[in-house]
Design an enzyme around this catalytic site. Structure first.
Site, PDB file in Angstrom:
ATOM      1  N   TRP A   1      44.210  -8.695  23.391  1.00  0.00           N
ATOM      2  CA  TRP A   1      43.899  -7.267  23.436  1.00  0.00           C
ATOM      3  C   TRP A   1      42.491  -7.022  23.964  1.00  0.00           C
ATOM      4  CZ3 TRP A   1      47.911  -4.622  23.985  1.00  0.00           C
ATOM      5  CH2 TRP A   1      49.085  -4.919  23.289  1.00  0.00           C
TER       6      TRP A   1
ATOM      7  N   ASP B   1      38.281  -1.844  18.427  1.00  0.00           N
ATOM      8  CA  ASP B   1      39.731  -1.683  18.406  1.00  0.00           C
ATOM      9  C   ASP B   1      40.212  -2.190  17.047  1.00  0.00           C
ATOM     10  OD1 ASP B   1      42.462  -1.858  18.617  1.00  0.00           O
ATOM     11  OD2 ASP B   1      42.472  -2.977  20.514  1.00  0.00           O
TER      12      ASP B   1
ATOM     13  N   LYS C   1      50.856   0.263  13.647  1.00  0.00           N
ATOM     14  CA  LYS C   1      50.681  -0.920  12.819  1.00  0.00           C
ATOM     15  C   LYS C   1      50.454  -0.519  11.365  1.00  0.00           C
ATOM     16  CE  LYS C   1      50.441  -2.872  16.953  1.00  0.00           C
ATOM     17  NZ  LYS C   1      49.339  -3.135  17.839  1.00  0.00           N
TER      18      LYS C   1
HETATM   19  C1  LIG Z   1      49.102  -3.127  19.337  1.00  0.00           C
HETATM   20  C2  LIG Z   1      47.694  -3.254  19.759  1.00  0.00           C
HETATM   21  C3  LIG Z   1      47.208  -2.630  20.927  1.00  0.00           C
HETATM   22  C4  LIG Z   1      48.104  -1.854  21.860  1.00  0.00           C
HETATM   23  O1  LIG Z   1      48.559  -0.716  21.254  1.00  0.00           O
HETATM   24  P1  LIG Z   1      49.407   0.380  22.059  1.00  0.00           P
HETATM   25  O2  LIG Z   1      49.406   1.512  21.093  1.00  0.00           O
HETATM   26  O3  LIG Z   1      50.746  -0.213  22.326  1.00  0.00           O
HETATM   27  O4  LIG Z   1      48.689   0.693  23.310  1.00  0.00           O
HETATM   28  C5  LIG Z   1      45.880  -2.754  21.232  1.00  0.00           C
HETATM   29  N1  LIG Z   1      45.040  -3.446  20.452  1.00  0.00           N
HETATM   30  C6  LIG Z   1      45.461  -4.064  19.335  1.00  0.00           C
HETATM   31  C7  LIG Z   1      44.489  -4.835  18.495  1.00  0.00           C
HETATM   32  C8  LIG Z   1      46.800  -3.983  18.950  1.00  0.00           C
HETATM   33  O5  LIG Z   1      47.226  -4.599  17.829  1.00  0.00           O
END
Ligand SMILES: *Cc1c(COP(=O)(O)O)cnc(C)c1O
Length: 361
Positions: free
Chosen positions: A102, A172, A196
């Site tokens: 990511w 993030d 999540k």
């Molecule tokens: C799932 C995830 C993403 C991507 O998320 P989307 O909502 O599908 O764009 C980005 N960073 C992390 C750490 C993730 O777990």
């Protein structure tokens, strides 16, 4: 009706009481004679839902008053572009800690937009099994901010500290926000896709410090502009109303059923500790991550003989243990233990793993 144990990495399990309440309110929201999905986002009913969700989130995370909370669309991935567009209008480069897939994507998006990027630290030499230490972080002279990924969802690698730097910290937090209390004041921007640990897909939460609003690049579209969104209460256009409502129900569940993030953190620590202990004490399963950086939310593991992967997954599914297959880029297994995954699910997984090892290992 049976609800199986769901270890999906995302969209992930939601708390059953949240889904039950949503079901009960689905057709007729609190006697208004319509569904939340059918309400105007400008109606007093929906505005009350939106404000309550924000207030509950602020309470859960103790968000300081000088932070705006935005309820956006586009997923965490859109933030890979929105962060540099909003923070680099006065020049400078985006600095990154690269600890997995990511973080790599975040860096690539900034680069793709033509911004200067610099990798200020990486776990690459360890095969992404250990995060860079504070002493290993080296910002570029023109760093405008440092971006990192609190928990790399695919690799199962989690920071055990908040980096200390003299530029705004951007994180993030998609796969570990709300898993434990958080000192928001350490950050300039925090963002997280909802699917999540917050709610259903389609909603992205962004917390941004006031002084970072209004540093956007000139041609930033208004839908991507933090300040425009903050000024409009995240309603420059129609927001993802139903996802916002469901996130609000999750916040209520965290507050009232769980008792807040400290209580949640205790449960999460217990869930992760017992699963890692089961992996470490077995001869069949293993996890390569440095103990201090093992993710509490996403536990990847491999079987000593990958010919057993298929039967493991098939038998797990038969036992009501869903979505244990690892990410397509890494293989193996991954059990995601987000807030909504109850301790009983982890116990059932551990029992199944021991039984499988005894029969097939
Ligand atoms: C799932 C995830 C993403 C991507 O998320 P989307 O909502 O599908 O764009 C980005 N960073 C992390 C750490 C993730 O777990």
């Amino acid at each position: 009706m049976t609800r199986h144990h769901n270890f999906c990495a995302g969209p992930a399990a939601l708390p059953t009481p949240v889904l039950e309440r949503a079901r009960d309110e689905m057709l007729d929201y609190q006697g208004r004679g319509l569904s939340v999905m059918e309400m105007s986002h400008r109606s007093p009913e929906f505005v009350a839902i939106a404000e309550q969700a924000e207030a509950d989130l602020r309470e859960l995370l103790a968000v300081p008053d000088n932070y705006r909370v935005l309820f956006l669309q586009g997923g965490a991935s859109l933030q890979f572009s929105m962060v540099p567009m909003n923070l680099l209008g006065r020049g400078g480069s985006a600095n990154f800690l690269y600890t997995g897939i990511w973080g790599k994507k975040a860096r690539a998006e900034a680069e793709q937009l033509g911004f200067g990027v610099h990798t200020a630290g990486t776990s690459e030499p360890s095969g992404h099994s250990q995060v860079p230490s504070q002493g290993d972080i080296s910002l570029s002279a023109d760093a405008a901010y440092l971006h990192y990924t609190a928990n790399e969802t695919i690799g199962g690698l989690e920071f055990d500290y908040v980096p200390d730097v003299n530029v705004p910290l951007v994180c993030d937090y998609s796969s570990s926000i709300l898993a434990e209390p958080l000192d928001v004041s350490r950050f300039g921007v925090i963002y997280a896709g909802a699917q999540k640990n917050i709610g259903p897909a389609g909603l992205t939460l962004v917390l941004v410090r006031d002084d970072l609003l209004g540093q956007r690049c000139e041609r930033t579209p208004s839908l991507f502009d933090y300040r425009a969104m903050a000024e409009a209460g995240s309603m420059v256009n129609t927001p993802p109303t139903y996802a916002w409502y469901l996130a609000g129900l999750v916040f209520q569940w965290l507050k009232h059923d769980i008792g807040g993030l400290e209580a949640m953190a205790v449960i999460n620590a217990r869930k992760a500790a017992k699963l890692y202990a089961a992996i470490d004490s077995s001869g069949l399963y293993s996890n390569p991550i440095a103990v201090n950086n093992r993710s509490r939310m996403n536990v990847p593991f491999v079987l000593a003989d990958d010919r057993l992967d298929k039967p493991f997954l098939a038998e797990a599914e038969e036992a009501g243990l869903l979505n244990l297959k690892g990410h397509r880029s890494v293989g193996g297994m991954r059990a995601s233990l987000y807030n909504a995954v109850p301790e009983a699910a982890v116990d059932a997984l551990i029992d199944f793993m021991a039984d499988f090892e005894q029969r097939r290992g």
